[in-house]
Design a protein around this motif. Structure first.
Motif, mmCIF file in Angstrom:
data_model
loop_
_atom_site.group_PDB
_atom_site.id
_atom_site.type_symbol
_atom_site.label_atom_id
_atom_site.label_comp_id
_atom_site.label_asym_id
_atom_site.label_seq_id
_atom_site.Cartn_x
_atom_site.Cartn_y
_atom_site.Cartn_z
ATOM 1 N N LEU A 241 -43.219 18.178 -49.056
ATOM 2 C CA LEU A 241 -43.838 17.198 -48.187
ATOM 3 C C LEU A 241 -44.182 18.053 -46.582
ATOM 4 C CD1 LEU A 241 -43.635 14.406 -46.507
ATOM 5 C CD2 LEU A 241 -41.537 14.689 -46.281
ATOM 6 N N SER A 242 -43.610 19.413 -46.994
ATOM 7 C CA SER A 242 -43.735 20.761 -45.564
ATOM 8 C C SER A 242 -45.612 20.230 -46.004
ATOM 9 C CB SER A 242 -42.956 21.115 -46.013
ATOM 10 O OG SER A 242 -42.808 22.157 -46.552
ATOM 11 N N ALA A 243 -45.691 21.516 -46.962
ATOM 12 C CA ALA A 243 -46.955 21.769 -46.946
ATOM 13 C C ALA A 243 -47.893 19.805 -47.249
ATOM 14 C CB ALA A 243 -46.970 22.056 -48.917
ATOM 15 N N SER A 244 -47.729 19.151 -47.332
ATOM 16 C CA SER A 244 -48.624 17.922 -47.296
ATOM 17 C C SER A 244 -49.190 17.764 -45.549
ATOM 18 C CB SER A 244 -47.937 16.802 -48.112
ATOM 19 O OG SER A 244 -49.098 15.693 -48.578
ATOM 20 N N VAL A 245 -47.730 17.814 -45.168
ATOM 21 C CA VAL A 245 -48.179 17.169 -43.698
ATOM 22 C C VAL A 245 -48.855 18.725 -42.832
ATOM 23 C CG1 VAL A 245 -47.012 17.487 -41.178
ATOM 24 C CG2 VAL A 245 -45.727 15.990 -43.349
ATOM 25 N N MET A 246 -48.729 19.848 -43.361
ATOM 26 C CA MET A 246 -49.255 21.275 -43.084
ATOM 27 C C MET A 246 -50.536 20.986 -43.208
ATOM 28 S SD MET A 246 -47.789 23.230 -40.962
ATOM 29 C CE MET A 246 -49.173 23.961 -40.707
ATOM 30 N N ARG A 247 -51.130 20.591 -44.497
ATOM 31 C CA ARG A 247 -52.421 20.535 -45.057
ATOM 32 C C ARG A 247 -53.216 19.326 -43.994
ATOM 33 N NH1 ARG A 247 -54.863 16.641 -48.462
ATOM 34 N NH2 ARG A 247 -57.112 17.813 -49.506
ATOM 35 N N GLN A 248 -52.459 18.700 -43.741
ATOM 36 C CA GLN A 248 -53.256 17.236 -43.000
ATOM 37 C C GLN A 248 -53.376 17.745 -41.417
ATOM 38 O OE1 GLN A 248 -54.184 14.521 -43.988
ATOM 39 N NE2 GLN A 248 -53.196 14.544 -45.851
ATOM 40 N N LEU A 249 -52.357 18.431 -40.873
ATOM 41 C CA LEU A 249 -52.399 18.698 -39.477
ATOM 42 C C LEU A 249 -53.662 20.093 -39.911
ATOM 43 C CD1 LEU A 249 -48.815 19.256 -38.356
ATOM 44 C CD2 LEU A 249 -50.179 17.585 -37.196
#
Length: 312
Positions: free
Chosen positions: A90-98
């Motif tokens: 999840l942390s990588a997924s959120v960073m991808r969107q940011l």
């Protein structure tokens, strides 16, 4: 007889009359400028809701041959690893969107305002597509490292412990990627990711923008949540169809181990030779099931954020 007292006549109240037929609808009024970074925030908020669907999509795209359905894959993950593992990465997924989404939305929003400043006409379709292509290219470059880490963290669940990357979170993934593969590792799968980013941004931003304009111009819709929901659902379907073949190849390249195939063209030929053309649309249903809610939530959140935080 005394003359009647004279009183000043009251001023005529000006009441706004309804717009006459043929007047420009709301979609044709002067374009408003919005905060360029709201798209990344809205996308991150949507990801918090749809991440399990993204994980299932990655697992379906990386399985060989005829495998599990989306429901079967979900049961497999929960039974073997627990329900909390549906949020693996999840942390990588959120960073991808940011990174990725903030950039592509920012380029599109800034470019749209620059092209329409002082004009009451909406952008023509070709300009919307051009802005989406530019935003997708820049977003794909900025978001590629997070995309690699995201895919690897999600795919670890399918690998034996000896082959897992074992990234603890997004920043640990960046560090491990740079240490083990050098800075060149951040560009792994970039060609396919750029192609996907261009198609995704065109399917989402340009199609949403154009569909919303067309719906409002019919006179049957106004700028409200129903219009946002309808336009974003159509955009989600368009983005799914446009990105599926590229997404399959990109996912397989990014999850590949060091000794496995890295060339996009070779992976393309290998996938077609071994599994046929249908392999490029493997996971279409979960991709739509994931992308449609992601797209709808992103634009619904975005429109609400624009109202809550207007650019004065």
């Amino acid at each position: 007889m005394a003359p009647a007292a004279s009183f000043p006549l009251p001023r005529t109240l000006s009441v706004a009359s309804p717009s006459p037929p043929g007047s420009p609808p709301a979609a044709c009024q002067k374009s408003k400028q919005h905060r360029w970074y709201l798209g990344g925030i809205a996308s991150s908020m949507a990801t918090l809701c749809t991440h399990p669907l993204d994980l299932l999509k990655v697992h379906l795209q990386t399985q060989q041959g005829r495998g599990l359905s989306m429901v079967g894959m979900a049961k497999s993950v929960v039974n073997q690893h627990g329900a909390h593992k549906l949020y693996q990465g999840l942390s990588a997924s959120v960073m991808r969107q940011l990174t990725y989404s903030t950039t592509r939305f920012g380029v599109y929003e800034s470019g749209r305002h620059w092209l329409t400043e002082g004009d009451t006409k909406p952008l023509p379709v070709y300009q919307k597509v051009s802005l989406a292509v530019a935003g997708g290219l820049m977003g794909g470059i900025v978001g590629n490292p997070s995309d690699i880490v995201n895919v690897r963290m999600q795919n670890d669940l399918k690998l034996p412990p000896a082959l897992q990357y074992k990234y603890r979170h997004a920043f640990h993934g960046y560090y491990s990627l740079a240490r083990n593969e050098g800075m060149a590792g951040f560009g792994r799968g970039l060609n396919m990711n750029l192609a996907r980013a261009v198609m995704m941004t065109t399917g989402q931003l340009a199609v949403y923008d154009q569909t919303k304009t067309m719906l409002i111009n019919t006179g049957l819709f106004s700028d409200n949540i129903l219009t946002h929901f309808t336009a974003s659902t159509i955009a989600g379907g368009a983005a799914t169809v446009m990105t599926m073949p590229v997404d399959v190849v990109k996912t397989r390249i990014m999850k590949a181990l060091a000794h496995e195939e890295k060339s996009a063209m070779r992976m393309l030929r290998r996938t077609y030779t071994e599994e046929g053309a249908a392999a490029f649309f493997k996971g279409t249903l979960p991709a739509f099931v994931r992308l449609a809610p992601q797209t709808v939530l992103t634009f619904v959140f975005l429109e609400q954020l624009r109202v809550m935080f207007p650019l004065r």
